[in-house]
Design a protein around this motif. Structure first.
Motif, PDB file in Angstrom:
ATOM      1  N   UNK A 154       0.874  -1.174   0.000  1.00  0.00           N
ATOM      2  CA  UNK A 154       0.000   0.000   0.000  1.00  0.00           C
ATOM      3  C   UNK A 154       0.906   1.217   0.000  1.00  0.00           C
ATOM      4  N   UNK A 155       0.852   2.000  -1.068  1.00  0.00           N
ATOM      5  CA  UNK A 155       1.648   3.227  -1.160  1.00  0.00           C
ATOM      6  C   UNK A 155       0.741   4.420  -0.891  1.00  0.00           C
ATOM      7  N   UNK A 156       1.179   5.316  -0.014  1.00  0.00           N
ATOM      8  CA  UNK A 156       0.417   6.520   0.323  1.00  0.00           C
ATOM      9  C   UNK A 156       1.361   7.701   0.152  1.00  0.00           C
ATOM     10  N   UNK A 157       1.089   8.556  -0.827  1.00  0.00           N
ATOM     11  CA  UNK A 157       2.057   9.619  -1.121  1.00  0.00           C
ATOM     12  C   UNK A 157       1.371  10.956  -1.388  1.00  0.00           C
ATOM     13  N   UNK A 158       2.097  12.005  -1.035  1.00  0.00           N
ATOM     14  CA  UNK A 158       1.690  13.361  -1.366  1.00  0.00           C
ATOM     15  C   UNK A 158       2.951  14.165  -1.662  1.00  0.00           C
ATOM     16  N   UNK A 159       2.858  15.493  -1.665  1.00  0.00           N
ATOM     17  CA  UNK A 159       4.012  16.322  -2.022  1.00  0.00           C
ATOM     18  C   UNK A 159       5.134  16.243  -0.993  1.00  0.00           C
ATOM     19  N   UNK A 160       4.805  15.818   0.216  1.00  0.00           N
ATOM     20  CA  UNK A 160       5.802  15.781   1.285  1.00  0.00           C
ATOM     21  C   UNK A 160       6.588  14.473   1.281  1.00  0.00           C
ATOM     22  N   UNK A 161       5.870  13.359   1.161  1.00  0.00           N
ATOM     23  CA  UNK A 161       6.552  12.065   1.298  1.00  0.00           C
ATOM     24  C   UNK A 161       5.716  10.949   0.697  1.00  0.00           C
ATOM     25  N   UNK A 162       6.333   9.791   0.572  1.00  0.00           N
ATOM     26  CA  UNK A 162       5.648   8.558   0.178  1.00  0.00           C
ATOM     27  C   UNK A 162       6.019   7.473   1.181  1.00  0.00           C
ATOM     28  N   UNK A 163       5.010   6.793   1.724  1.00  0.00           N
ATOM     29  CA  UNK A 163       5.291   5.661   2.603  1.00  0.00           C
ATOM     30  C   UNK A 163       4.751   4.396   1.956  1.00  0.00           C
ATOM     31  N   UNK A 164       5.442   3.305   2.202  1.00  0.00           N
ATOM     32  CA  UNK A 164       5.066   2.012   1.646  1.00  0.00           C
ATOM     33  C   UNK A 164       4.774   1.054   2.799  1.00  0.00           C
ATOM     34  N   UNK A 206       0.315  -5.388   9.405  1.00  0.00           N
ATOM     35  CA  UNK A 206       0.790  -4.416   8.436  1.00  0.00           C
ATOM     36  C   UNK A 206       1.946  -3.653   9.073  1.00  0.00           C
ATOM     37  N   UNK A 207       3.026  -3.481   8.319  1.00  0.00           N
ATOM     38  CA  UNK A 207       4.199  -2.796   8.837  1.00  0.00           C
ATOM     39  C   UNK A 207       4.677  -1.776   7.815  1.00  0.00           C
ATOM     40  N   UNK A 208       5.467  -0.812   8.284  1.00  0.00           N
ATOM     41  CA  UNK A 208       6.066   0.174   7.388  1.00  0.00           C
ATOM     42  C   UNK A 208       7.267  -0.452   6.692  1.00  0.00           C
ATOM     43  N   UNK A 209       7.212  -0.491   5.369  1.00  0.00           N
ATOM     44  CA  UNK A 209       8.300  -1.092   4.599  1.00  0.00           C
ATOM     45  C   UNK A 209       9.374  -0.067   4.249  1.00  0.00           C
ATOM     46  N   UNK A 210       8.950   1.131   3.864  1.00  0.00           N
ATOM     47  CA  UNK A 210       9.928   2.151   3.498  1.00  0.00           C
ATOM     48  C   UNK A 210       9.269   3.522   3.544  1.00  0.00           C
ATOM     49  N   UNK A 211      10.121   4.548   3.554  1.00  0.00           N
ATOM     50  CA  UNK A 211       9.650   5.925   3.541  1.00  0.00           C
ATOM     51  C   UNK A 211      10.558   6.734   2.631  1.00  0.00           C
ATOM     52  N   UNK A 212       9.966   7.452   1.708  1.00  0.00           N
ATOM     53  CA  UNK A 212      10.719   8.321   0.808  1.00  0.00           C
ATOM     54  C   UNK A 212      10.401   9.758   1.199  1.00  0.00           C
TER      55      UNK A 212
END
Length: 456
Positions: free
Chosen positions: A130-140, A150-156
């Motif tokens: 599940x990718x959730x992204x906006x202008x600030x960041x993207x979390x996977x 469900x766990x946090x896989x990565x953060x951009x």
């Protein structure tokens, strides 16, 4: 905000953009339309819940352990040079997200899905994401190795955070964040509180970019009238069972409803006011007069909704009305009594199959009503199988009642690896919506008719 589902239940890929005013998702039965919008609803609900409970995690709790490393790295650079600490901050941000947003999403998903079947079985080689992204960041976000959480896989993370080395250390935060922090100190060891503020700015900027614009969200499931009547009846049954529990010899399992359905029932039964929003009063009266031929009223004591025919004082419980009235009544109840149409924020209404039990004439009238509401502070997300819904949406675009850039029309199709949104199948422009869904069936029926007529 963009939400993307990958290998989620029966779905191979699905994309949702919260900036659109109207979403309409078409496709055959049993391909994951409801699965997809339920997931989007729960994700957005978690973001709103995060802001409402004023979540305050322990920012940067291991700061003291990082001081020697920071001092060592600062010694390696010259005066007036900067030290990028974005990666260190990203680790802290990841920990915060794990204990807040991701935890809230995990809880809601567990209330609604069986995690044993969350992984797409048709495409078992790829992980659920599940990718959730906006202008600030993207979390996977994805499942852990046991498919239990469900766990946090990565953060951009886009923003850069740097310390400038000079007589007064300067901590600076910038790039696409609403606040710019410049913090000065003679000793890096005094930065803990300041870094906490930086972290809070980062996480709140990511969350609030969505939550500050969306006030509340609502979900209206398919078979609305049946669920409403059944759950109302279950309330009385549970009360009777509780009263006679001493004489019940066998264990009774209470049905487990998904969180969107529970929210739907709670919204209908916890309202304590009957004040109708004046801004859209004439629209409510129009649809009640022209479609329902009567009005939907609420008894705040019993928490029950009633139907009163025009020019009558009779109050009918919804279970004693026609399927059209009982099915459309929960929609009107939400719009009339529950959804706050204010100028401060926008609400989102998720609705499955608004055409259920409705004559085509009523379907068209309801879509016109939705079109008017979408110009205000309400976004509409719907799944549908109706050609009439589709064509009315197309006509509203041609009539410039809805702008093409404010609407997203999707066609879900099943592939060997799960359902996907077919690219370009229902493209939208000023001339309406391209039909690659209903046209084929219409042509088949026409050809079948001509063949039958030729045999006569």
């Amino acid at each position: 905000m963009i939400i993307e589902l990958q290998n989620f239940g029966p779905i191979k890929s699905f994309k949702f953009d919260t900036s659109k005013d109207i979403h309409a998702i078409f496709g055959k039965n049993n391909i994951g339309k409801s699965y997809a919008i339920s997931a989007v609803y729960l994700i957005l609900k978690s973001f709103i819940e995060y802001t409402s409970i004023q979540y305050k995690p322990d920012f940067n709790k291991d700061f003291d352990k990082k001081i020697p490393t920071l001092l060592e790295r600062l010694d390696e650079i010259g005066n007036d040079e900067t030290l990028d600490i974005s990666e260190e901050v990203k680790i802290d941000l990841s920990n915060i997200l794990k204990s807040s947003i991701v935890l809230l999403i995990d809880k809601s998903f567990k209330n609604s899905y069986n995690f044993k079947y969350l992984q797409n079985k048709l495409n078992s080689g790829e992980a659920t994401q599940i990718a959730i992204k906006n202008d600030i960041a993207e979390i996977l976000i994805g499942l852990d190795e046991h498919n239990e959480n469900l766990i946090l896989k990565s953060i951009n993370w886009i923003p850069k955070i740097k310390i400038e080395k000079n007589e007064l250390y300067s901590l600076e935060l910038w790039e696409k964040l609403p606040e710019r922090n410049n913090i000065y100190s003679q000793d890096i060891r005094f930065y803990k509180d300041e870094l906490n503020k930086v972290l809070e700015v980062c996480i709140n900027s990511y969350v609030n970019q969505f939550a500050n614009t969306i006030g509340k969200i609502y979900f209206l499931p398919a078979s609305r009238s049946g669920l409403y009547n059944a759950l109302n009846s279950l309330g009385a049954i549970f009360a009777e069972l509780s009263r006679n529990r001493n004489i019940i010899s066998q264990k009774i399992e209470i049905p487990n409803f998904s969180e969107p359905i529970s929210d739907y029932f709670l919204n209908l039964n916890t309202i304590d006011k009957t004040q109708v929003n004046e801004k859209y009063l004439e629209h409510f009266e129009e649809i009640e007069k022209n479609i329902l031929k009567g009005s939907i009223t609420l008894d705040t004591e019993t928490k029950k909704y009633f139907y009163t025919p025009l020019h009558s004082e009779i109050k009918l419980e919804l279970s004693f009305t026609s399927s059209m009235i009982s099915e459309i009544a929960p929609i009107i109840a939400h719009l009339k009594y529950i959804i706050p149409f204010d100028d401060k924020s926008t609400s989102i209404l998720f609705i499955e199959e608004p055409e259920a039990h409705l004559h085509p004439e009523v379907q068209v009238a309801l879509l016109s009503f939705f079109g008017k509401l979408s110009k205000g502070n309400l976004k509409i997300v719907m799944t549908s199988h109706s050609n009439y819904i589709f064509n009315k949406l197309s006509n509203l675009i041609i009539a410039k009642e809805i702008l093409p850039e404010n609407i997203n029309i999707s066609l879900m199709k099943m592939t060997n690896e799960g359902s996907v949104i077919e690219d370009g199948a229902m493209s939208v422009d000023e001339y309406g919506i391209e039909d690659n869904n209903f046209a084929d069936i219409a042509e088949q029926l026409y050809e079948e008719r001509m063949q039958l007529l030729n045999k006569l």
